[in-house]
Design a protein around this motif. Structure first.
Motif, PDB file in Angstrom:
ATOM      1  N   SER A 278       0.819  -1.340   0.078  1.00  0.00           N
ATOM      2  CA  SER A 278       0.044  -0.061   0.137  1.00  0.00           C
ATOM      3  C   SER A 278       0.883   1.390  -0.025  1.00  0.00           C
ATOM      4  O   SER A 278       1.792   1.543   0.837  1.00  0.00           O
ATOM      5  CB  SER A 278      -1.077  -0.061   1.301  1.00  0.00           C
ATOM      6  N   PRO A 279       0.589   2.352  -0.816  1.00  0.00           N
ATOM      7  CA  PRO A 279       1.471   3.385  -0.722  1.00  0.00           C
ATOM      8  C   PRO A 279       1.096   4.399   0.310  1.00  0.00           C
ATOM      9  O   PRO A 279       1.861   5.273   0.581  1.00  0.00           O
ATOM     10  CB  PRO A 279       0.878   4.032  -2.186  1.00  0.00           C
ATOM     11  N   ALA A 280      -0.062   4.294   0.934  1.00  0.00           N
ATOM     12  CA  ALA A 280      -0.378   5.157   1.996  1.00  0.00           C
ATOM     13  C   ALA A 280       0.538   5.485   3.165  1.00  0.00           C
ATOM     14  O   ALA A 280       0.824   6.677   3.539  1.00  0.00           O
ATOM     15  CB  ALA A 280      -1.927   4.968   2.578  1.00  0.00           C
ATOM     16  N   PRO A 281       1.106   4.424   3.824  1.00  0.00           N
ATOM     17  CA  PRO A 281       2.273   4.341   4.892  1.00  0.00           C
ATOM     18  C   PRO A 281       3.308   5.124   4.249  1.00  0.00           C
ATOM     19  O   PRO A 281       4.030   5.884   4.890  1.00  0.00           O
ATOM     20  CB  PRO A 281       2.192   2.919   5.329  1.00  0.00           C
ATOM     21  N   ARG A 282       3.684   4.822   3.011  1.00  0.00           N
ATOM     22  CA  ARG A 282       4.956   5.569   2.564  1.00  0.00           C
ATOM     23  C   ARG A 282       4.516   6.967   2.273  1.00  0.00           C
ATOM     24  O   ARG A 282       5.610   7.834   2.700  1.00  0.00           O
ATOM     25  CB  ARG A 282       5.285   4.899   1.125  1.00  0.00           C
ATOM     26  N   GLU A 283       3.531   7.488   1.949  1.00  0.00           N
ATOM     27  CA  GLU A 283       3.128   8.798   1.671  1.00  0.00           C
ATOM     28  C   GLU A 283       2.932   9.617   3.030  1.00  0.00           C
ATOM     29  O   GLU A 283       3.339  10.678   3.056  1.00  0.00           O
ATOM     30  CB  GLU A 283       1.935   8.902   0.788  1.00  0.00           C
ATOM     31  N   ALA A 284       2.733   8.899   3.967  1.00  0.00           N
ATOM     32  CA  ALA A 284       2.607   9.431   5.409  1.00  0.00           C
ATOM     33  C   ALA A 284       3.934   9.926   5.815  1.00  0.00           C
ATOM     34  O   ALA A 284       3.962  10.860   6.451  1.00  0.00           O
ATOM     35  CB  ALA A 284       1.869   8.506   6.399  1.00  0.00           C
ATOM     36  N   LEU A 285       4.974   8.800   5.554  1.00  0.00           N
ATOM     37  CA  LEU A 285       6.241   9.194   6.173  1.00  0.00           C
ATOM     38  C   LEU A 285       6.739  10.183   5.342  1.00  0.00           C
ATOM     39  O   LEU A 285       7.703  11.019   5.721  1.00  0.00           O
ATOM     40  CB  LEU A 285       7.108   7.573   5.951  1.00  0.00           C
ATOM     41  N   VAL A 286       6.804  10.303   3.969  1.00  0.00           N
ATOM     42  CA  VAL A 286       7.369  11.371   3.112  1.00  0.00           C
ATOM     43  C   VAL A 286       6.878  12.740   3.715  1.00  0.00           C
ATOM     44  O   VAL A 286       7.687  13.539   3.651  1.00  0.00           O
ATOM     45  CB  VAL A 286       7.057  10.821   1.831  1.00  0.00           C
TER      46      VAL A 286
ATOM     47  N   VAL B  27       6.040  13.721   6.355  1.00  0.00           N
ATOM     48  CA  VAL B  27       6.754  14.437   7.650  1.00  0.00           C
ATOM     49  C   VAL B  27       8.379  14.347   7.483  1.00  0.00           C
ATOM     50  O   VAL B  27       9.029  14.335   8.561  1.00  0.00           O
ATOM     51  CB  VAL B  27       6.473  13.555   8.893  1.00  0.00           C
ATOM     52  N   GLY B  28       8.787  14.254   6.219  1.00  0.00           N
ATOM     53  CA  GLY B  28      10.394  14.538   6.024  1.00  0.00           C
ATOM     54  C   GLY B  28      10.970  13.140   6.000  1.00  0.00           C
ATOM     55  O   GLY B  28      12.297  13.491   6.174  1.00  0.00           O
ATOM     56  N   ALA B  29      10.516  12.064   6.167  1.00  0.00           N
ATOM     57  CA  ALA B  29      11.232  10.747   6.175  1.00  0.00           C
ATOM     58  C   ALA B  29      12.049  10.677   4.663  1.00  0.00           C
ATOM     59  O   ALA B  29      11.823  11.140   3.796  1.00  0.00           O
ATOM     60  CB  ALA B  29      10.412   9.651   6.347  1.00  0.00           C
ATOM     61  N   SER B  30      13.325  10.167   5.057  1.00  0.00           N
ATOM     62  CA  SER B  30      14.276   9.944   3.884  1.00  0.00           C
ATOM     63  C   SER B  30      13.786   8.661   2.993  1.00  0.00           C
ATOM     64  O   SER B  30      12.979   7.954   3.617  1.00  0.00           O
ATOM     65  CB  SER B  30      15.746   9.654   4.406  1.00  0.00           C
ATOM     66  N   ARG B  31      14.181   8.420   1.780  1.00  0.00           N
ATOM     67  CA  ARG B  31      13.765   7.077   0.922  1.00  0.00           C
ATOM     68  C   ARG B  31      14.223   5.826   1.791  1.00  0.00           C
ATOM     69  O   ARG B  31      13.450   5.033   1.877  1.00  0.00           O
ATOM     70  CB  ARG B  31      14.674   7.039  -0.363  1.00  0.00           C
ATOM     71  N   SER B  32      15.506   5.985   2.228  1.00  0.00           N
ATOM     72  CA  SER B  32      15.965   4.657   3.429  1.00  0.00           C
ATOM     73  C   SER B  32      14.783   4.521   4.454  1.00  0.00           C
ATOM     74  O   SER B  32      14.339   3.268   4.743  1.00  0.00           O
ATOM     75  CB  SER B  32      17.462   4.919   3.690  1.00  0.00           C
TER      76      SER B  32
END
Length: 560
Positions: free
Chosen positions: A462-470, A472-477
């Motif tokens: 699911s892309p939703a958790p990834r979008e949520a982290l991005v 708030v400024g999370a890096s790709r790793s």
């Protein structure tokens, strides 16, 4: 912090499930280390062995196409064996699927019997079935066709039954409401819905059977495998590479054509992610033509399905397949009347298998089974270690450069074009007899097989958790570790045990080409007519497979 000001624990809760997971990890590591020692693997030998394989390929290049007519003739025979074996499996699987599906057969006992027959058919590898049929009918393509047909029922019959059960019940209920019989409702409502999926399944199985039929020649069942094996055994490396090249090209072209037909049959859902890429002139022209055809059909209020590009493509593809089947039946080197008249020879061989017996080879059997388990553990682990990064690079949703993901998929598809037993023959020729060569060859097969499975699972997260982290400024790793991996773990566990199951079965036939494991004793028992020992080995392998599947089910439940 909670509403009451209480701090939530950051560490995972230590409960029974957590302790079991830790114990499983420790057990897996211990099993790998034991297996590594058991088959006499070493870190230094690992790299030197691969260097020997590279040196062998150096001696094989350039390929020698002097006997290209013989190679092409054997390749055509391989193609016919795969095609007729798949056709036989479809004809046998269709009635079994009707009996196994819950919406076509209400009798539970009959359904259980049919599903049992379907499951049993995949218990014995096709090359072992071919070796048994060679004893009954002699060398030639007929034992190969019969072996592929019987073994393929395990996959085709099950997927046919699933397709029938997944059909929408509304059309069937409508037909029953107007007085249709049970047979009429099945023929007019369930079969038309399941047919596209059935055809797609048959095409996919044909791809698998083409790779399988390429090695049947190793036991005298016809095809190009005989040429490759004999060339390597007589140190004719360049003709061997020529045969492998022809095999690779045919398998690759067949897979590309089969994929195109399957995508057309199963509809637009298979083409998600492709529609935006249809910017080429041909795609735009085809879309414009189809729109015009549909509009004309609506204007005429036609009750006949319009001849769109997809419909024309499907008709053309099915016509070509039908012609190929007719050519295969009439040109393959099989005396059908004589072979079918001698079908009772199989019954004679089967009677000689009962009751199962160790035939004085108990210790060798146990040792061979243990070695096969060790080979599959090491090969699966090594292959997965490479397949994980390969799967990440193949996943289109994780890579900014889409072209690189496409390139990786093409490379993996290319390597998959060489059957694993042919890879084992090459490794054995380069490194010598023994389980090390078989293990390294199988790890290559695990790598490409696992890479495809892992990439498909990673694309489904699911892309939703990834979008949520991005956001708030999370890096790709950080995004990958915290959002992708937790979603991927359950699929990874399921795929890991599925691959262990699949490649344990494969490890049991490596001994046919000198790659270690129980395969040497298995093929020897067939060749010296110790059929009671053959049955004992088959039952032992089947029991281990059931244990693997049982462990896989338990562990998957822990990670849900």
């Amino acid at each position: 912090m909670t509403n009451s000001g209480e701090t939530l624990p950051l560490a995972p809760k230590i409960d029974v499930a957590y302790i079991i997971k830790i114990a499983l990890v420790v057990t897996f590591v211990a099993s790998f280390l034991w297996s590594w020692v058991k088959i006499d693997m070493s870190i230094f030998g690992f790299f030197s062995d691969f260097q020997n394989v590279i040196n062998l390929f150096g001696r094989m290049y350039p390929p020698d196409f002097a006997e290209i007519s013989t190679v092409i003739s054997a390749m055509v025979e391989t193609l016919w064996i795969a095609l007729l074996g798949t056709l036989g499996a479809v004809l046998l699987s269709y009635p079994l699927a009707l009996l196994a599906a819950s919406n076509t057969t209400p009798n539970r006992a009959l359904r259980a019997f049919s599903r049992g027959a379907i499951t049993l058919s995949r218990a014995v590898p096709e090359i072992i079935l071919a070796a048994i049929f060679v004893v009954a009918f002699g060398t030639g393509p007929f034992p190969g066709v019969l072996a592929l047909a019987l073994h393929s029922i395990g996959m085709i019959g099950r997927l046919f039954a699933d397709a029938l059960e997944n059909a929408d019940e509304a059309p069937r209920e409508a037909l029953m409401a107007v007085g249709s019989t049970k047979r009429q409702t099945i023929r007019s409502s369930l079969i038309p819905q399941a047919l596209p999926s059935m055809i797609a399944t048959a095409l996919f199985r044909f791809e698998i059977n083409l790779r399988g039929s390429a090695v049947l020649g190793l036991v005298g069942a016809g095809g190009i495998g005989t040429i490759i094996s004999e060339s390597l055994e007589t140190v004719q490396y360049r003709p061997a590479l020529a045969a492998v090249t022809v095999l690779f090209v045919v398998i690759l072209l067949t897979e590309l054509a089969s994929n195109a037909i399957r995508q057309s049959l199963i509809g637009t859902a298979a083409n998600i992610g492709r529609q935006s890429q249809h910017t080429r002139l041909w795609a735009r022209l085809k879309q414009r033509r189809d729109t015009q055809v549909l509009n004309d059909s609506l204007a005429r209020r036609s009750i006949v399905q319009p001849w769109t590009s997809e419909r024309l493509f499907r008709l053309g593809a099915m016509s070509v397949v039908t012609i190929l089947i007719l050519v295969a039946i009439t040109t393959v080197d099989i005396n059908w009347f004589q072979m079918l008249g001698n079908i009772d020879r199989v019954q004679i061989v089967l009677k000689q298998m009962v009751p199962p017996s160790f035939a004085g080879e108990r210790s060798m059997l146990i040792s061979g089974l243990i070695e096969s388990v060790a080979i599959s553990i090491v090969a699966t682990t090594l292959g997965v270690m490479v397949a994980l990064p390969v799967g990440v690079l193949m996943a289109r949703n994780l890579n900014v450069r889409k072209w690189f993901s496409t390139l990786m998929r093409i490379i993996v598809l290319a390597v998959r074009g060489i059957p694993e037993l042919i890879i084992a023959v090459i490794f054995v020729s380069a490194m010598g007899l023994g389980p090390v060569s078989g293990t390294l060859a199988m790890s290559i097969a695990v790598m490409v097989f696992g890479g495809k499975l892992f990439a498909d699972s990673l694309e489904e997260v699911s892309p939703a958790p990834r979008e949520a982290l991005v956001s708030v400024g999370a890096s790709r790793s950080q995004e990958f570790v915290s959002a992708v991996i937790p979603q991927f773990v359950p699929s990874f566990i399921a795929h890991l045990f599925y691959m262990f199951d699949v490649f344990f079965r494969s490890s049991t036939i490596l001994g046919i080409v000198g790659g270690g494991g129980i395969g040497f004793l298995l093929i020897s028992s067939i060749r010296v007519y110790e059929f009671q020992l053959t049955l004992t080995i088959i039952i032992s392998v089947f029991a281990i497979v059931l244990v693997i599947e049982w462990l896989g089910l338990i562990i998957k439940r822990l990670y849900r």
